[in-house]
Scaffold this motif. Structure first.
Motif, PDB file in Angstrom:
ATOM      1  N   ASN A  33      55.331  19.906  20.170  1.00 43.23           N
ATOM      2  CA  ASN A  33      54.740  20.159  21.476  1.00 43.23           C
ATOM      3  C   ASN A  33      54.818  18.882  22.293  1.00 43.23           C
ATOM      4  O   ASN A  33      54.387  17.830  21.832  1.00 43.23           O
ATOM      5  CB  ASN A  33      53.271  20.580  21.345  1.00 43.23           C
ATOM      6  CG  ASN A  33      53.110  22.069  21.337  1.00 43.23           C
ATOM      7  OD1 ASN A  33      53.997  22.788  21.771  1.00 43.23           O
ATOM      8  ND2 ASN A  33      51.978  22.517  20.841  1.00 43.23           N
ATOM      9  N   VAL A  34      55.379  18.985  23.477  1.00 39.19           N
ATOM     10  CA  VAL A  34      55.496  17.826  24.344  1.00 39.19           C
ATOM     11  C   VAL A  34      54.144  17.586  25.000  1.00 39.19           C
ATOM     12  O   VAL A  34      53.546  18.497  25.548  1.00 39.19           O
ATOM     13  CB  VAL A  34      56.580  18.050  25.412  1.00 39.19           C
ATOM     14  CG1 VAL A  34      56.592  16.913  26.403  1.00 39.19           C
ATOM     15  CG2 VAL A  34      57.931  18.183  24.763  1.00 39.19           C
ATOM     16  N   THR A  35      53.699  16.357  24.930  1.00 41.60           N
ATOM     17  CA  THR A  35      52.413  16.034  25.536  1.00 41.60           C
ATOM     18  C   THR A  35      52.541  14.968  26.617  1.00 41.60           C
ATOM     19  O   THR A  35      51.538  14.575  27.191  1.00 41.60           O
ATOM     20  CB  THR A  35      51.425  15.542  24.460  1.00 41.60           C
ATOM     21  OG1 THR A  35      51.992  14.410  23.805  1.00 41.60           O
ATOM     22  CG2 THR A  35      51.132  16.639  23.468  1.00 41.60           C
ATOM     23  N   SER A  36      53.752  14.490  26.856  1.00 42.56           N
ATOM     24  CA  SER A  36      53.924  13.493  27.910  1.00 42.56           C
ATOM     25  C   SER A  36      55.347  13.532  28.439  1.00 42.56           C
ATOM     26  O   SER A  36      56.264  14.020  27.782  1.00 42.56           O
ATOM     27  CB  SER A  36      53.616  12.094  27.388  1.00 42.56           C
ATOM     28  OG  SER A  36      54.646  11.654  26.527  1.00 42.56           O
ATOM     29  N   GLN A  37      55.500  12.979  29.608  1.00 40.94           N
ATOM     30  CA  GLN A  37      56.814  12.876  30.225  1.00 40.94           C
ATOM     31  C   GLN A  37      57.736  12.008  29.365  1.00 40.94           C
ATOM     32  O   GLN A  37      58.921  12.312  29.221  1.00 40.94           O
ATOM     33  CB  GLN A  37      56.639  12.275  31.623  1.00 40.94           C
ATOM     34  CG  GLN A  37      57.849  12.383  32.496  1.00 40.94           C
ATOM     35  CD  GLN A  37      57.552  11.917  33.909  1.00 40.94           C
ATOM     36  OE1 GLN A  37      56.841  10.930  34.107  1.00 40.94           O
ATOM     37  NE2 GLN A  37      58.093  12.617  34.875  1.00 40.94           N
ATOM     38  N   GLU A  38      57.208  10.951  28.792  1.00 38.44           N
ATOM     39  CA  GLU A  38      58.005  10.046  27.973  1.00 38.44           C
ATOM     40  C   GLU A  38      58.584  10.761  26.754  1.00 38.44           C
ATOM     41  O   GLU A  38      59.740  10.534  26.391  1.00 38.44           O
ATOM     42  CB  GLU A  38      57.162   8.843  27.521  1.00 38.44           C
ATOM     43  CG  GLU A  38      56.786   7.904  28.646  1.00 38.44           C
ATOM     44  CD  GLU A  38      55.621   8.406  29.502  1.00 38.44           C
ATOM     45  OE1 GLU A  38      54.830   9.252  29.051  1.00 38.44           O
ATOM     46  OE2 GLU A  38      55.517   7.944  30.658  1.00 38.44           O
ATOM     47  N   ILE A  39      57.786  11.608  26.120  1.00 37.75           N
ATOM     48  CA  ILE A  39      58.275  12.342  24.952  1.00 37.75           C
ATOM     49  C   ILE A  39      59.366  13.324  25.368  1.00 37.75           C
ATOM     50  O   ILE A  39      60.383  13.468  24.682  1.00 37.75           O
ATOM     51  CB  ILE A  39      57.116  13.066  24.228  1.00 37.75           C
ATOM     52  CG1 ILE A  39      56.171  12.036  23.608  1.00 37.75           C
ATOM     53  CG2 ILE A  39      57.643  14.011  23.161  1.00 37.75           C
ATOM     54  CD1 ILE A  39      54.885  12.605  23.056  1.00 37.75           C
ATOM     55  N   LEU A  40      59.191  13.966  26.505  1.00 39.21           N
ATOM     56  CA  LEU A  40      60.208  14.892  27.008  1.00 39.21           C
ATOM     57  C   LEU A  40      61.513  14.147  27.303  1.00 39.21           C
ATOM     58  O   LEU A  40      62.598  14.630  26.977  1.00 39.21           O
ATOM     59  CB  LEU A  40      59.701  15.608  28.259  1.00 39.21           C
ATOM     60  CG  LEU A  40      60.549  16.759  28.784  1.00 39.21           C
ATOM     61  CD1 LEU A  40      60.778  17.826  27.726  1.00 39.21           C
ATOM     62  CD2 LEU A  40      59.879  17.376  30.004  1.00 39.21           C
TER      63      LEU A  40
END
Length: 185
Positions: free
Chosen positions: A4-11
């Motif tokens: 699950n993506v929880t931030s723009q950085e992870i995406l």
């Protein structure tokens, strides 16, 4: 492994993985959302368009260049140029093959956004390089004048360092020697 993506950085990181693994053509919002375990709608909470995601990745590329090797802490312009050259040489081919190809197929308004981002990144590099010049105590105090300004020389340094790195020259020794002879009298 889906997450699950929880931030723009992870995406952004996941998008880079998809691009490196499957190529530019394989990057789609649907595929990225699926890889991240999110809905397409959630993607749009982070980025308005796929193009905005790509620009964020390009911006991150240039930030990594400037921050990964402590370039900003240098007090020697020759060492700074040599380090910048090495980092660029090692990373620029992947950047050009992946990101510039993607940018070439964008529509004109997206290309305009890309040019603005490029200007922003270049201004940051110019500023940081100027700061290194200011801190380098070995530079002759009378080297800059109305014709050879610090800004013009900084532009010369950056453009030539990028050019040498893009052309995959084996090293930048001759260029660094030119810098040394001009600045350290």
């Amino acid at each position: 492994m889906k997450m699950n993506v929880t931030s723009q950085e992870i995406l952004i990181e996941k998008a880079k993985e998809v691009l490196l693994k499957d190529g530019v053509d394989a990057l789609s919002i649907r595929k990225l959302a699926k890889e991240c375990g999110i809905s397409v709608g959630v993607f749009y909470n982070y980025f308005e368009t796929k193009t905005d995601l790509i620009f964020a990745i390009v911006f991150e590329f240039w930030q990594e260049i400037m921050h990964q090797t402590d370039l900003n802490n240098q007090n020697d312009i020759c060492l700074y140029v040599r380090t910048l050259y090495t980092v660029l040489r090692d990373k620029i081919e992947d950047f050009e093959n992946t990101w510039l190809m993607q940018m070439s197929v964008m529509d004109s308004s997206d290309k305009q956004k890309g040019r603005q981002l490029e200007k922003q990144c270049f201004a940051h590099i110019m500023s940081e390089t100027g700061n290194v010049i200011d801190r380098d105590q070995k530079i002759s105090k009378d080297v800059f004048n109305d014709v050879l300004t610090k800004e013009a020389f900084t532009h010369f340094l950056i453009m030539n360092t990028i050019s040498i790195a893009r052309n995959r020259h084996g090293d930048c020794d001759a260029f660094v020697e030119i810098i040394r002879r001009v600045l350290y009298k």
